[in-house]
Design a protein around this motif. Structure first.
Motif, PDB file in Angstrom:
ATOM      1  N   SER A  64       0.822  -1.213   0.000  1.00  0.00           N
ATOM      2  CA  SER A  64       0.000   0.000   0.000  1.00  0.00           C
ATOM      3  C   SER A  64       0.852   1.256   0.000  1.00  0.00           C
ATOM      4  N   SER A  65       2.099   1.155   0.459  1.00  0.00           N
ATOM      5  CA  SER A  65       2.955   2.329   0.626  1.00  0.00           C
ATOM      6  C   SER A  65       4.032   2.381  -0.446  1.00  0.00           C
ATOM      7  N   ALA A  66       4.061   3.475  -1.182  1.00  0.00           N
ATOM      8  CA  ALA A  66       5.100   3.666  -2.202  1.00  0.00           C
ATOM      9  C   ALA A  66       6.477   3.816  -1.581  1.00  0.00           C
ATOM     10  N   ASP A  91      -0.778   7.812  -6.746  1.00  0.00           N
ATOM     11  CA  ASP A  91      -0.146   8.162  -8.017  1.00  0.00           C
ATOM     12  C   ASP A  91       1.215   7.481  -8.162  1.00  0.00           C
ATOM     13  N   LYS A  92       1.949   7.376  -7.061  1.00  0.00           N
ATOM     14  CA  LYS A  92       3.257   6.717  -7.111  1.00  0.00           C
ATOM     15  C   LYS A  92       3.107   5.220  -7.356  1.00  0.00           C
ATOM     16  N   LEU A  93       2.070   4.614  -6.796  1.00  0.00           N
ATOM     17  CA  LEU A  93       1.814   3.200  -7.073  1.00  0.00           C
ATOM     18  C   LEU A  93       1.513   2.985  -8.549  1.00  0.00           C
ATOM     19  N   TRP A  94       0.727   3.869  -9.134  1.00  0.00           N
ATOM     20  CA  TRP A  94       0.422   3.755 -10.562  1.00  0.00           C
ATOM     21  C   TRP A  94       1.683   3.920 -11.410  1.00  0.00           C
ATOM     22  N   ALA A  95       2.550   4.832 -11.034  1.00  0.00           N
ATOM     23  CA  ALA A  95       3.793   5.015 -11.779  1.00  0.00           C
ATOM     24  C   ALA A  95       4.652   3.758 -11.697  1.00  0.00           C
ATOM     25  N   LEU A 149       3.547   0.708 -11.180  1.00  0.00           N
ATOM     26  CA  LEU A 149       2.846  -0.305 -11.961  1.00  0.00           C
ATOM     27  C   LEU A 149       3.181  -0.164 -13.441  1.00  0.00           C
ATOM     28  N   ALA A 150       3.118   1.073 -13.945  1.00  0.00           N
ATOM     29  CA  ALA A 150       3.417   1.325 -15.353  1.00  0.00           C
ATOM     30  C   ALA A 150       4.862   0.977 -15.693  1.00  0.00           C
ATOM     31  N   ALA A 151       5.749   1.105 -14.705  1.00  0.00           N
ATOM     32  CA  ALA A 151       7.169   0.819 -14.925  1.00  0.00           C
ATOM     33  C   ALA A 151       7.509  -0.660 -14.754  1.00  0.00           C
ATOM     34  N   GLY A 152       6.511  -1.475 -14.456  1.00  0.00           N
ATOM     35  CA  GLY A 152       6.737  -2.906 -14.324  1.00  0.00           C
ATOM     36  C   GLY A 152       7.277  -3.353 -12.988  1.00  0.00           C
ATOM     37  N   THR A 181     -11.592   1.136 -14.913  1.00  0.00           N
ATOM     38  CA  THR A 181     -12.090   2.516 -14.812  1.00  0.00           C
ATOM     39  C   THR A 181     -10.935   3.490 -14.587  1.00  0.00           C
ATOM     40  N   GLU A 182     -10.060   3.175 -13.650  1.00  0.00           N
ATOM     41  CA  GLU A 182      -8.947   4.065 -13.328  1.00  0.00           C
ATOM     42  C   GLU A 182      -7.837   3.972 -14.360  1.00  0.00           C
ATOM     43  N   ALA A 183      -7.567   2.766 -14.865  1.00  0.00           N
ATOM     44  CA  ALA A 183      -6.499   2.593 -15.851  1.00  0.00           C
ATOM     45  C   ALA A 183      -6.809   3.368 -17.127  1.00  0.00           C
ATOM     46  N   ARG A 184      -8.043   3.276 -17.595  1.00  0.00           N
ATOM     47  CA  ARG A 184      -8.397   3.990 -18.815  1.00  0.00           C
ATOM     48  C   ARG A 184      -8.280   5.492 -18.612  1.00  0.00           C
TER      49      ARG A 184
END
Length: 450
Positions: free
Chosen positions: A240-242, A294-298, A300-303, A350-353
Motif C-alpha cells: 500500500s505504501s510507495a 499516483d506513485k503506485l500507478w507510476a 505499476l506502469a514501470a513494471g 475505470t482508473e487505468a483507462r
C-alpha cells in the motif's frame, strides 16, 4: 452436453502480443488455434461472435480469503467462486488463514480440499501457511502441491494464525529456500505499529496514522535482509505504501529474488475520500493518500509490480461495525478487510483507462502476471495456443453503479457501493465452458507444478 469445440470471435481479442481482431478455436477445453478474424468456418462448431466486445483471458487472483471451513458465514467456496466468475476471474488461490483450521499442516490442507470439492465455479488452488512451530510441516505441504507459504510479520487478526518473529522467519525462509518454495509475506512491523498513535473512533485519519508507511518500510527492509541471507524467493503482499519501492528496486539490483503485488483498493481509492465512520474501507495495510496512489500507478506502469490481486477479505457486516447497521463506525475495532473479488476488473479498468492505459495492460497485471507468479504460465493467464480456454467477454464501455445487494459474495459489504464503474463482464468461460453461476459448478482443484 458441452460441445467439444467452438469458435469465439471478436474484433478486440487481447493476445500476449497485443490487441487485434481474431477467431479463437477452442477444443476439449483448450485453445487450439488463433486465426484471422472471420476466417474459421463454422462447420459443426458453435460460433460466438462478440462483435466489439473485448475477449480477455480469465483473470488469475492469487490473493483470496475464502474462509471455509470454520468461518463460512464470512464467505465460502460457493459464494466466493460465484463472485469470482461473475467478475471475470477464472482461477483463485485461497489464503491459508481465516478458515478453521488454517492451512498449516497436510491434514488441514486435506480438510480444506474436501470441503471445497464440488463447490467451486472457478479453478482453485491453495497457499500453505508458515507460522511459529510448523517449519517441519512445510515440506509435506510443498509436496502436496500448495503454491507457496504465507507468513505475517505482524499479528494477523486471528489467534490460530500467529505472526512470525525474527527467528521464526529465518527458519521458515531457510526451509522454503531449500524446497524452492515461494514465500509470500504480509509486511508490517509490529514494533512500529505499537509505537504509532492508537486513537480509537470513527475518524479515518486516526486509523491511517495508526498504521504508518514506516511500518511497511521497516518490515520490508527486515524481510529483504533475511531473504538475502537465506536465498529465499519472497513476494510482498498487498503493497500500500510507495515508500517501499526503492527498497524493492535495490534488492532486485542486488540479486534478491523479490516480487510484489498491489490491490485495486490501493489503486482506485484514496484516504481523502474515505468518509469518517465508513468501515467498509478498512483494510490493513490501509488505503493511503492520493499522492501515494499516483506513485503506485507510476510503479505499476514501470513494471515494478508482478500483479494486481484483490486481497478479497470479507467478514459478516456486524464485524465491520457499519454505521448503516447501527454499528459504531470505529476503525480501530472493525474487521480489516476489503470485499471486492467481483469488482476488481471494472475498478481497475475505470482508473487505468482514465490514466491512459489499455486493456492489454490490465491483462498483464491481472491475468498474465499472477499466473507467472504461481507457475501457471502455459495453462492460465493468456489467450495462447495450448492454454486453458479461460476467457472473458468484457464490454469496456459499459457503465454501472455498484449495488452491494447484486454482488455474489456472501455479505453485501464493499467500499465501492454506489460508485460508477466502467467495464462489464458479459460472459465467463472456464476451460471452454460458459460459467452459469445459477447452474452447476465445475471448477477444478489445482496443484503447484514447479
Amino acid at each position: 452436453m458441452q460441445q467439444s469445440h467452438a469458435v469465439i470471435r471478436s474484433r478486440r481479442v487481447v493476445l500476449p502480443d497485443g490487441e487485434r481482431p481474431a477467431d479463437v478455436l477452442v477444443r476439449d477445453g483448450r485453445i487450439e488455434l488463433i486465426a484471422a478474424h472471420g476466417s474459421l468456418p463454422a462447420g459443426d462448431a458453435l460460433v460466438t461472435d462478440l462483435g466489439d466486445t473485448a475477449l480477455l483471458p480469465g483473470l488469475v487472483d492469487t490473493h483470496v480469503h475464502v474462509n471455509e471451513p470454520g468461518r463460512t458465514e464470512w464467505e465460502g467456496f460457493a459464494t466466493g467462486t460465484r463472485a469470482a466468475a461473475a467478475g471475470g476471474v477464472t482461477t483463485i488461490i485461497d489464503m491459508p488463514l481465516n478458515s478453521i483450521p488454517p492451512t498449516t499442516t497436510v491434514a488441514n490442507l486435506a480438510t480444506k480440499r474436501a470441503v471445497a470439492q464440488g463447490q467451486a465455479w472457478v479453478d482453485l488452488g491453495f497457499w500453505g501457511g508458515a507460522i511459529p512451530g510448523n517449519t517441519g510441516d512445510l515440506e509435506g505441504l510443498h509436496r502436496e502441491g500448495v503454491f507457496g507459504f504465507k507468513s505475517f510479520l505482524a499479528p494477523s487478526g486471528v489467534d490460530e494464525f500467529p505472526h512470525v518473529e525474527a527467528a521464526d522467519l529465518e527458519a521458515a525462509l531457510a526451509e522454503q529456500a531449500r524446497l524452492g518454495a515461494l514465500a509470500i509475506i504480509h509486511a508490517e512491523d509490529p514494533k512500529v505499529l505499537e509505537a504509532a498513535p492508537q486513537v480509537p473512533g470513527a475518524h479515518y485519519r486516526d486509523f491511517l496514522n495508526s498504521r504508518p508507511d514506516d511500518a511497511e518500510y521497516a518490515a520490508v527492509a527486515h524481510l529483504l535482509d533475511t531473504a538475502r541471507r537465506t536465498g529465499a524467493r519472497v513476494h510482498i503482499l498487498h503493497v500500500s505504501s510507495a515508500a517501499v519501492l526503492p527498497l524493492l528496486a535495490q534488492a532486485r539490483a542486488d540479486g534478491v529474488q523479490v516480487t510484489a503485488e498491489t490491490c485495486p483498493h490501493y489503486l482506485t481509492l484514496a484516504a481523502e475520500e474515505v468518509p469518517d465512520g465508513d468501515t467498509a474501507f478498512k483494510c490493513c495495510p490501509p488505503i493511503r493518500d492520493e499522492s501515494n496512489r499516483d506513485k503506485l500507478w507510476a510503479a505499476l506502469a514501470a513494471g515494478e509490480f508482478a500483479a494486481i490481486v484483490s486481497d478479497h477479505s470479507p467478514s459478516t457486516p456486524d464485524l465491520k461495525l457499519l454505521r448503516r447497521d447501527g454499528g459504531s463506525g470505529d476503525f480501530a475495532k472493525a474487521w480489516g478487510g476489503i470485499a471486492s473479488l467481483q469488482l476488481g476488473l471494472p475498478a481497475i479498468w475505470t482508473e487505468a483507462r482514465r490514466r491512459g492505459h489499455a486493456l492489454a495492460d490490465v491483462v498483464r497485471w491481472m491475468s498474465q502476471g499472477p499466473a507467472e507468479l504461481v507457475g501457471l504460465t502455459g495453462t492460465k493467464g493468456a489467450i495462447a495456443v495450448g492454454c486453458d480456454a479461460d476467457l472473458v467477454a468484457f464490454d469496456p464501455d459499459a457503465e454501472f453503479t455498484v449495488d452491494p445487494g447484486g454482488l455474489h459474495h456472501r455479505n453485501p459489504v464493499t467500499p465501492y457501493a454506489g460508485r460508477m464503474l466502467t467495464g462489464a463482464v458479459r460472459t465467463t468461460w472456464l476451460r471452454g465452458r460458459v460459467v452459469d453461476v445459477d447452474g452447476e459448478p465445475f471448477g477444478a482443484q489445482l496443484s503447484r507444478t514447479r
